[in-house]
Design an enzyme around this catalytic site. Structure first.
Site, PDB file in Angstrom:
ATOM      1  N   ARG A  58      44.073  45.223  32.230  1.00 25.61           N
ATOM      2  CA  ARG A  58      45.381  44.378  31.629  1.00 25.61           C
ATOM      3  C   ARG A  58      45.316  44.308  30.249  1.00 25.61           C
ATOM      4  O   ARG A  58      46.276  44.609  29.678  1.00 25.61           O
ATOM      5  CB  ARG A  58      45.427  43.159  32.270  1.00 25.61           C
ATOM      6  CG  ARG A  58      46.657  42.292  31.825  1.00 25.61           C
ATOM      7  CD  ARG A  58      46.735  40.970  32.961  1.00 25.61           C
ATOM      8  NE  ARG A  58      47.790  40.117  32.369  1.00 25.61           N
ATOM      9  CZ  ARG A  58      47.648  39.144  32.039  1.00 25.61           C
ATOM     10  NH1 ARG A  58      46.551  38.453  31.924  1.00 25.61           N
ATOM     11  NH2 ARG A  58      48.813  38.331  31.672  1.00 25.61           N
ATOM     12  N   HIS A 191      48.497  46.698  39.995  1.00 29.72           N
ATOM     13  CA  HIS A 191      48.406  45.157  40.456  1.00 29.72           C
ATOM     14  C   HIS A 191      47.515  45.191  41.817  1.00 29.72           C
ATOM     15  O   HIS A 191      47.479  44.132  42.251  1.00 29.72           O
ATOM     16  CB  HIS A 191      49.849  44.687  40.701  1.00 29.72           C
ATOM     17  CG  HIS A 191      50.533  44.089  39.362  1.00 29.72           C
ATOM     18  ND1 HIS A 191      51.811  43.664  39.328  1.00 29.72           N
ATOM     19  CD2 HIS A 191      49.997  43.965  38.210  1.00 29.72           C
ATOM     20  CE1 HIS A 191      51.984  43.445  38.097  1.00 29.72           C
ATOM     21  NE2 HIS A 191      50.978  43.444  37.396  1.00 29.72           N
TER      22      HIS A 191
END
Length: 323
Positions: A58, A191
């Protein structure tokens, strides 16, 4: 099955090129063992906590989408006005920052490598390594980035996708960086190992504008599960895995979940509910190899955004401050 989508993916492979400013063997002479040094440091950190993986991945996205892949997200400021201080970045887990800092220290501990490898390149290598450590594809990374000297809180505005974005807005945002619809869908697959706080999706459970107050695109059973983990009045900082099925494995189950209405964010589920992206989601859910090929291509393209070279940047001695 999915003939047009398969042809598109094949074209991505056939016409893939190396960015003119980046090279696969950039450190061959200055620090030939840099990739193994970084990999060892990342593996050690990963063994301490799994959070290392989603946090580093991320961090890479948030760095590249703002000022380009220049490690500007790592810079700190005395007055809390750096990128990392923007509300969009406050939820970035510290383990991502720590991974890069420890890998940088390991590299600079080797005499011939000291002050030769940028923090931006270390973040790219560390990202590749955490993907492989969680079962995802291993791939060659292009290197040769310099570290940026500028990091401002204001620059983050409108650069990071929001959980409630629909496909059109996501696609437009990614297009500004030269990323296609296939790239968007493939990169969303990150994700598969991510996690989120309840506050980022609670509107889908309690404040949706419908009689039931629940987003109708949510699988009803999944909505009940989420309500159980994220009660309306509970601490919104509770973390929920983006993929409840295989939360610590980098795989294509994320797309299978979308087919079942189990996408955590609106920005996830829209990839399946929208007719223009649905077939690509189905392809990635059906064929894990197709997903991995598209993901590697997309994350390589992401790593080319805003590359700094020459007098545009530097190699920081400390990843958190400019020289």
């Amino acid at each position: 099955m999915f003939p047009r989508t398969l042809l598109l993916l094949l074209s991505l492979i056939l016409f893939k090129t190396t960015h003119a400013q980046l090279h696969l063997d950039y450190y061959r002479n200055s620090c030939p063992d840099v990739e193994s040094i970084v990999r060892s440091a990342v593996q050690e950190k990963f063994q301490q906590t799994f959070v290392t993986a989603p946090a580093t991945l991320r961090l890479f996205f948030h760095d590249c989408l703002v000022r380009g892949c220049d490690a500007s997200v790592l810079l700190a400021s005395r007055n809390n006005r750096a990128e990392k201080d923007n509300p969009e970045n406050l939820s970035l887990a510290g383990d991502g920052f720590d991974t890069v800092i420890k890998a940088k220290a390991a590299v600079d501990n080797v005499q011939e490598c000291r002050n030769k490898v940028s923090c931006a390149d270390i973040l790219v290598m560390a990202t590749r390594d955490v993907i492989a450590l969680t079962g995802g594809p291993s791939y060659a990374v292009e290197l040769g980035r310099l570290d940026g000297r500028v990091s401002t809180k204001a620059s983050v505005r409108h650069q990071i996708p929001h959980p409630d974005f629909k496909l059109e807005k996501l696609e437009a945002m990614f297009a500004t960086h030269g990323l296609t619809l296939v790239d968007l869908i493939a990169l969303s697959g990150a994700h598969t190992i991510g996690f989120s706080h309840c506050s980022r999706f609670s509107k889908r459970l309690y404040n949706f504008k419908s009689k039931t107050r629940i987003d109708p695109t949510l699988n009803p059973a999944y909505a009940r599960e989420l309500r159980g983990m994220c009660p309306e009045e509970v601490d919104s900082r509770i973390a929920i895995s983006m993929d409840q099925t295989t939360p610590q494995t980098f795989d294509n189950v994320y797309y299978k979940n979308l087919e079942r209405g189990r996408g955590l964010f609106t920005s996830d589920q829209t990839l399946f509910t929208h007719k223009r992206s649905r077939d690509i989601v189905r392809l990635f859910a059906f064929n894990s190899t197709a997903f991995e090929i598209a993901f590697v291509d997309a994350i390589t393209k992401l790593g080319r955004i805003g590359v700094k070279t020459g007098n545009q940047g530097e190699i920081r001695g400390d990843c958190t401050i400019v020289n």
